[in-house]
Design a protein around this motif. Structure first.
Motif, PDB file in Angstrom:
ATOM      1  N   MET A 104       1.449 -16.599  11.874  1.00  0.00           N
ATOM      2  CA  MET A 104       2.139 -15.435  11.330  1.00  0.00           C
ATOM      3  C   MET A 104       3.540 -15.808  10.869  1.00  0.00           C
ATOM      4  O   MET A 104       4.010 -15.358   9.832  1.00  0.00           O
ATOM      5  CB  MET A 104       2.216 -14.338  12.394  1.00  0.00           C
ATOM      6  N   GLY A 105       4.213 -16.651  11.649  1.00  0.00           N
ATOM      7  CA  GLY A 105       5.562 -17.047  11.285  1.00  0.00           C
ATOM      8  C   GLY A 105       5.607 -17.830   9.998  1.00  0.00           C
ATOM      9  O   GLY A 105       6.564 -17.740   9.242  1.00  0.00           O
ATOM     10  N   ALA A 106       4.563 -18.608   9.746  1.00  0.00           N
ATOM     11  CA  ALA A 106       4.531 -19.426   8.532  1.00  0.00           C
ATOM     12  C   ALA A 106       4.167 -18.610   7.313  1.00  0.00           C
ATOM     13  O   ALA A 106       4.393 -19.041   6.202  1.00  0.00           O
ATOM     14  CB  ALA A 106       3.530 -20.563   8.705  1.00  0.00           C
ATOM     15  N   ARG A 107       3.610 -17.409   7.519  1.00  0.00           N
ATOM     16  CA  ARG A 107       3.117 -16.655   6.384  1.00  0.00           C
ATOM     17  C   ARG A 107       3.958 -15.398   6.145  1.00  0.00           C
ATOM     18  O   ARG A 107       4.933 -15.425   5.428  1.00  0.00           O
ATOM     19  CB  ARG A 107       1.642 -16.294   6.608  1.00  0.00           C
ATOM     20  N   ALA A 108       3.571 -14.301   6.788  1.00  0.00           N
ATOM     21  CA  ALA A 108       4.172 -13.014   6.442  1.00  0.00           C
ATOM     22  C   ALA A 108       5.635 -12.909   6.870  1.00  0.00           C
ATOM     23  O   ALA A 108       6.406 -12.192   6.246  1.00  0.00           O
ATOM     24  CB  ALA A 108       3.369 -11.879   7.075  1.00  0.00           C
ATOM     25  N   THR A 109       6.026 -13.619   7.938  1.00  0.00           N
ATOM     26  CA  THR A 109       7.402 -13.494   8.411  1.00  0.00           C
ATOM     27  C   THR A 109       8.265 -14.686   8.029  1.00  0.00           C
ATOM     28  O   THR A 109       9.383 -14.813   8.508  1.00  0.00           O
ATOM     29  CB  THR A 109       7.411 -13.325   9.946  1.00  0.00           C
ATOM     30  N   ASP A 110       7.757 -15.568   7.216  1.00  0.00           N
ATOM     31  CA  ASP A 110       8.543 -16.698   6.748  1.00  0.00           C
ATOM     32  C   ASP A 110       9.777 -16.178   6.016  1.00  0.00           C
ATOM     33  O   ASP A 110       9.701 -15.288   5.182  1.00  0.00           O
ATOM     34  CB  ASP A 110       7.680 -17.559   5.825  1.00  0.00           C
TER      35      ASP A 110
ATOM     36  N   MET B 156      12.544 -13.062   1.760  1.00  0.00           N
ATOM     37  CA  MET B 156      13.563 -12.961   0.716  1.00  0.00           C
ATOM     38  C   MET B 156      12.934 -12.623  -0.632  1.00  0.00           C
ATOM     39  O   MET B 156      13.487 -11.830  -1.404  1.00  0.00           O
ATOM     40  CB  MET B 156      14.349 -14.276   0.619  1.00  0.00           C
ATOM     41  N   LYS B 157      11.772 -13.207  -0.900  1.00  0.00           N
ATOM     42  CA  LYS B 157      11.088 -12.912  -2.158  1.00  0.00           C
ATOM     43  C   LYS B 157      10.626 -11.456  -2.210  1.00  0.00           C
ATOM     44  O   LYS B 157      10.754 -10.793  -3.236  1.00  0.00           O
ATOM     45  CB  LYS B 157       9.901 -13.859  -2.342  1.00  0.00           C
ATOM     46  N   PHE B 158      10.066 -10.975  -1.087  1.00  0.00           N
ATOM     47  CA  PHE B 158       9.668  -9.566  -1.034  1.00  0.00           C
ATOM     48  C   PHE B 158      10.880  -8.661  -1.245  1.00  0.00           C
ATOM     49  O   PHE B 158      10.833  -7.694  -2.012  1.00  0.00           O
ATOM     50  CB  PHE B 158       9.012  -9.253   0.316  1.00  0.00           C
ATOM     51  N   THR B 159      11.955  -8.971  -0.548  1.00  0.00           N
ATOM     52  CA  THR B 159      13.161  -8.157  -0.655  1.00  0.00           C
ATOM     53  C   THR B 159      13.694  -8.142  -2.075  1.00  0.00           C
ATOM     54  O   THR B 159      14.095  -7.091  -2.604  1.00  0.00           O
ATOM     55  CB  THR B 159      14.247  -8.681   0.301  1.00  0.00           C
ATOM     56  N   LYS B 160      13.686  -9.287  -2.701  1.00  0.00           N
ATOM     57  CA  LYS B 160      14.167  -9.390  -4.078  1.00  0.00           C
ATOM     58  C   LYS B 160      13.316  -8.553  -5.026  1.00  0.00           C
ATOM     59  O   LYS B 160      13.844  -7.822  -5.876  1.00  0.00           O
ATOM     60  CB  LYS B 160      14.160 -10.854  -4.517  1.00  0.00           C
ATOM     61  N   GLU B 161      11.991  -8.633  -4.873  1.00  0.00           N
ATOM     62  CA  GLU B 161      11.096  -7.882  -5.760  1.00  0.00           C
ATOM     63  C   GLU B 161      11.228  -6.377  -5.565  1.00  0.00           C
ATOM     64  O   GLU B 161      11.156  -5.602  -6.518  1.00  0.00           O
ATOM     65  CB  GLU B 161       9.640  -8.305  -5.527  1.00  0.00           C
ATOM     66  N   LEU B 162      11.422  -5.962  -4.314  1.00  0.00           N
ATOM     67  CA  LEU B 162      11.450  -4.532  -4.014  1.00  0.00           C
ATOM     68  C   LEU B 162      12.818  -3.899  -4.252  1.00  0.00           C
ATOM     69  O   LEU B 162      12.918  -2.676  -4.354  1.00  0.00           O
ATOM     70  CB  LEU B 162      11.022  -4.295  -2.567  1.00  0.00           C
ATOM     71  N   SER B 163      13.862  -4.701  -4.325  1.00  0.00           N
ATOM     72  CA  SER B 163      15.212  -4.143  -4.437  1.00  0.00           C
ATOM     73  C   SER B 163      15.655  -3.939  -5.881  1.00  0.00           C
ATOM     74  O   SER B 163      16.682  -3.308  -6.122  1.00  0.00           O
ATOM     75  CB  SER B 163      16.219  -5.064  -3.725  1.00  0.00           C
TER      76      SER B 163
ATOM     77  N   GLU C 195       1.149 -11.275  -6.262  1.00  0.00           N
ATOM     78  CA  GLU C 195       1.104 -12.680  -5.857  1.00  0.00           C
ATOM     79  C   GLU C 195       1.631 -12.871  -4.438  1.00  0.00           C
ATOM     80  O   GLU C 195       1.060 -13.623  -3.641  1.00  0.00           O
ATOM     81  CB  GLU C 195       1.919 -13.522  -6.841  1.00  0.00           C
ATOM     82  N   LEU C 196       2.719 -12.177  -4.127  1.00  0.00           N
ATOM     83  CA  LEU C 196       3.273 -12.276  -2.775  1.00  0.00           C
ATOM     84  C   LEU C 196       2.363 -11.606  -1.750  1.00  0.00           C
ATOM     85  O   LEU C 196       2.131 -12.135  -0.666  1.00  0.00           O
ATOM     86  CB  LEU C 196       4.655 -11.623  -2.742  1.00  0.00           C
TER      87      LEU C 196
END
Length: 452
Positions: free
Chosen positions: A121-127, A132-139, A150-151
């Motif tokens: 889990m740490g290597a995937r969804a919580t990496d 940062m990529k999710f935050t960037k896309e959503l902000s 893709e994310l």
């Protein structure tokens, strides 16, 4: 003589490099690269579809949403330089384990440690890079849905899942300025629909509507029976309102058993915005009527969006599901002829077990705590989901290929109806998805690869 010996040695090397075992080795390496990428920080691009005689010198990265033409078959997209080193490290880490060994991981043995699950889990969804990529896309002022898909394909952080799912399904606008107002309007519209169709006396319903409401009332307590949270009366009433309102507004199909299961991932995800901790500790009594209404509305509209993409799965005789079951049978025959032949010799029809898989999208086949992770991939597939389900279910079935070949008809039926997945973690689920990933890239839109 030395020159002749060197020549013979070179010939032997060429024969070895083109031997089936060598090709299988490189093919297996490709699969391991895919599995590593599912846990990585960069979402894959394309994957090499055919087996090649030349060495693979860099990690190969498939995209589940990429559709290939024949001209694409021999091309591999370069991995972004900023993530190339990381991907190579992950690929090398996975290179030590074989594909045959991964089948043993999926048998649900109890030796899978919590540390393994946590590290995955740490290597995937919580990496941190992925976050940062999710935050960037959503902000941003406008979310680019292709990038978000893709994310999301490789897993969505739980606290972002409600927002991401609404966007992926097209329920919430990608424009951030319009989002709040649009959600408010859709939630009010849902309340109007409930008042118009559900909150009325039976004398105002037709006999068909009365029977449908009764069937829904019977099915709601049966929904996810092994999770105590779903036995709460307030939740079952919410589920009843969602299902009945949907059925009335979709008369071509009406209510079909199995749709009740499809609503449950949405309920859990949207309730997570208001309830904290484990689902085992949740109580609907802790929510105000307004919050319950908001959750119901979001579930209703997202369920509607999902089912819009597979309408013929739930119309009379469910022809869409029957078509996909046939495709699954054909795909399994191409991938694993021995198990396909054994099932045929024993008289086992795919409809006898796979119909439920397509009807409920595997919700009844895997532990419920893994369902939302699986649905991250489902929703990221978008309109392509029905076809991709065939590859996921083929991968799921062939997890037990060796076991199935040792069973007779009766034992196979019992085994497939009670699969040993109760101890599965994200590790086993990722294996199923990565294998489906590979087969989809190899076979979809490439009929020649399916030839015997």
């Amino acid at each position: 003589m030395r020159n002749n010996n060197n020549s013979r040695e070179e010939d032997r090397n060429k024969e070895t490099s083109s031997s089936p075992s060598s090709l299988d080795s490189r093919f297996n390496q490709t699969l391991r690269n895919v599995q590593g990428l599912l846990k990585g920080r960069s979402f894959p691009g394309k994957v090499l579809i055919t087996r090649r005689s030349d060495p693979l010198t860099q990690p190969i990265s498939p995209s589940p949403n990429t559709r290939f033409s024949d001209g694409d078959i021999d091309h591999v997209e370069r991995v972004d330089r900023t993530t190339e080193d990381e991907l190579q490290k992950r690929s090398n880490m996975n290179a030590s384990s074989s594909v045959t060994h991964t089948k043993s991981l999926t048998t649900g043995n109890e030796n899978t440690s919590k540390e393994t699950q946590k590290s995955t889990m740490g290597a995937r969804a919580t990496d941190s890079a992925r976050l940062m990529k999710f935050t960037k896309e959503l902000s941003g002022p406008t979310v680019i849905l292709d990038k978000l898909r893709e994310l999301a394909w490789s897993g969505v952080p739980s606290y972002l899942r409600p927002t991401v799912w609404r966007l992926l399904l097209g329920y919430a606008p990608s424009n951030s300025d319009r989002r709040e107002g649009a959600l408010r309007r859709k939630r009010l519209e849902y309340l109007d629909c409930v008042a118009q169709y559900h909150d009325i006396p039976d004398k105002e319903r037709t006999d068909e509507e009365i029977n449908m409401l009764r069937q829904i009332a019977v099915d709601c307590p049966r929904t996810v029976p092994d999770v105590t949270f779903f036995q709460q009366e307030l939740l079952q009433k919410s589920l009843e309102r969602i299902l009945y309102t949907w059925a009335i507004r979709h008369p071509a199909s009406g209510y079909v058993q199995g749709i009740n299961d499809l609503a449950t991932p949405f309920i859990v995800v949207f309730l997570s915005e208001y309830l904290e901790g484990s689902i085992d500790t949740w109580s609907m009594d802790d929510l105000s009527p307004e919050k319950i209404s908001n959750v119901e509305a979001d579930c209703y509209w997202c369920l509607s969006k999902l089912l819009d993409g597979m309408q013929d799965h739930y119309t009379f005789a469910q022809p869409g599901i029957q078509r996909l079951v046939f495709k699954l049978k054909e795909l399994v025959r191409r991938i694993d002829e021995p198990v396909s032949r054994h099932m045929e010799d024993q008289g086992l029809e795919f409809l006898q077990f796979a119909f439920r898989w397509f009807n409920c999208l595997l919700i009844r086949e895997i532990p419920f705590h893994l369902v939302t992770r699986l649905w991250d991939t489902y929703l990221a597939e978008g309109d392509a989901l029905p076809d991709f389900l065939v590859y996921i279910f083929a991968s799921f079935l062939l997890t037990w290929s060796d076991k199935l070949q040792k069973l007779d008809f009766q034992d196979m039926v019992m085994f497939l109806q009670h699969l040993p997945t109760q101890n599965w973690t994200d590790v086993e689920l990722e294996m199923v998805l990565s294998q489906a990933y590979m087969w989809h890239t190899m076979f979809n839109n490439s009929p020649s690869h399916l030839a015997s």
